[in-house]
Design an enzyme around this catalytic site. Structure first.
Site, short mmCIF file in Angstrom:
data_model
loop_
_atom_site.label_atom_id
_atom_site.label_comp_id
_atom_site.label_asym_id
_atom_site.label_seq_id
_atom_site.Cartn_x
_atom_site.Cartn_y
_atom_site.Cartn_z
N ARG A 133 0.88 -1.18 0.00
CA ARG A 133 0.00 0.00 0.00
C ARG A 133 0.91 1.21 0.00
O ARG A 133 1.73 1.37 0.92
CB ARG A 133 -0.91 0.00 1.22
CG ARG A 133 -1.56 1.36 1.47
CD ARG A 133 -2.64 1.33 2.48
NE ARG A 133 -3.81 0.64 1.96
CZ ARG A 133 -5.04 0.74 2.49
NH1 ARG A 133 -5.24 1.49 3.56
NH2 ARG A 133 -6.04 0.09 1.98
N HIS B 215 -7.59 1.10 -6.32
CA HIS B 215 -7.74 0.21 -5.16
C HIS B 215 -8.44 -1.08 -5.63
O HIS B 215 -9.59 -1.34 -5.30
CB HIS B 215 -8.57 0.92 -4.09
CG HIS B 215 -8.51 0.30 -2.73
ND1 HIS B 215 -7.73 -0.79 -2.43
CD2 HIS B 215 -9.16 0.62 -1.57
CE1 HIS B 215 -7.89 -1.12 -1.16
NE2 HIS B 215 -8.75 -0.28 -0.62
N1 CP Z 1 -11.11 -0.03 2.58
C1 CP Z 1 -9.83 -0.08 3.02
O1 CP Z 1 -8.89 -0.24 2.23
O2 CP Z 1 -9.70 0.00 4.36
P1 CP Z 1 -8.31 0.24 5.15
O3 CP Z 1 -7.80 1.62 4.72
O4 CP Z 1 -8.68 0.17 6.59
O5 CP Z 1 -7.36 -0.83 4.73
#
Ligand code: CP
Length: 308
Positions: free
Chosen positions: A107, A134
């Site tokens: 990420r 995403h």
């Molecule tokens: N929706 C999502 O990616 O949640 P986080 O940012 O908590 O990983």
């Protein structure tokens, strides 16, 4: 090398197979405790690096639990604590990690970081979110829609608010899974034109309508997301709130959708900003199924990446 970098970069047949695998694996767990192993242990003896340069709850926990359920081990790394955050190149980091682990999930902020990691890694790399897209989230969303309502092909998905990274991956998915997207939000926050054009080129109908009430008419699925993303400057907050207030998903707006429409939000949410609690906790909402399905969808993505 089967990197999972984006939905539009992955064959539609492979995406469809991953959704099938995710559903089968979810069913096979048959309500057993979260920490119990799957019958199948495809990741036995495998090590997965989970790199976070941004905060996370769902992505971090669901990848970690998913790897463990499949018999593998994880190493959760924060970008700041790695030499990556102190000047080591992405290419060198990718080459080094590839000597230790079988799979990398990252990420990060800039898409270029993900792409460089994938270019230089000799193990598969999975996109756990960039400023631009995403894809893991939207795979979970497709799975969730189909669990509740059957095939998503031909359905009308309405995205309300900011044309952000989540919205981008919905546009990519429209082209690959054959559904239509209507974006409703202010012009300054439109999704990237290239993503809109690509979805249209793949046959999806992509509509932009500044009137949220007209946009939501006949929707099968209404989706929104936080008004200020992790990479947006704090100084943008007030302006964005003013711009996006008309696009709040509330009961009046949901009433314009089909009676059996679903509501999704990838979370975390700012309740009563982008969506009211009445909608988030109401009869259309499947937000916690979406969160759960991150686990199952990502297990299928990891299996696909490793050819297991
Ligand atoms: N929706 C999502 O990616 O949640 P986080 O940012 O908590 O990983």
């Amino acid at each position: 090398m089967k990197h999972f970098l984006d939905i539009h970069k992955t064959a539609a047949t492979d995406l469809r197979a991953m959704i099938g695998t995710a559903r089968a694996m979810k069913t096979a767990r048959n309500g057993r405790p979260k920490g119990a192993p799957d019958d199948d242990q495809p990741l036995a003896g495998r090590m997965v690096a989970l790199i976070f340069e941004k905060p996370s709850t769902r992505t971090r926990v669901s990848f970690d639990v998913g790897v463990r359920q499949m018999g593998g081990q994880t190493m959760v790394l924060s970008g700041k604590e790695m030499q990556l955050g102190h000047g080591e190149t992405i290419a060198d980091t990718a080459r080094v990690l590839s000597r230790y682990v079988d799979l990398i999930m990252i990420r990060t902020f800039e898409e270029q970081t993900l792409l460089e990691m994938a270019e230089h890694a000799t193990v598969p790399v999975i996109n756990g979110l960039t400023n631009r897209t995403h894809p893991c989230q939207i795979m979970a969303d497709i799975m969730t829609y189909e669990e509740h309502r059957g095939p998503i092909a031909g359905k009308k998905v309405v995205w309300c608010g900011d044309g952000n990274n989540d919205c981008a991956s919905f546009l990519h998915a429209a082209g690959q899974f054959g559904f239509d997207v209507t974006f409703t939000g202010p012009e300054t926050l439109d999704p990237e034109a290239a993503f809109v054009a690509e979805a249209r080129a793949k046959g999806a109908t992509i509509t932009i309508d500044r009137d949220p009430h007209r946009a939501v008419e006949g929707a099968d699925l209404v989706v929104t997301d936080t008004w200020v993303s992790m990479h947006d400057p704090e100084s943008a907050k007030e302006r964005r709130h003013n711009q996006l207030r008309p696009y709040q998903v509330n009961e009046a707006l949901m009433a314009k959708a089909k009676p059996d429409a679903l509501f999704m939000h990838c979370l975390p949410a700012h309740r009563n900003d982008e969506a009211t609690s009445a909608v988030m906790d109401g009869p259309h909402s499947v937000i916690f199924d979406e969160a759960e399905n991150r686990l199952h969808a990502q297990k299928a993505i990891m299996r696909w990446s490793l050819g297991l």
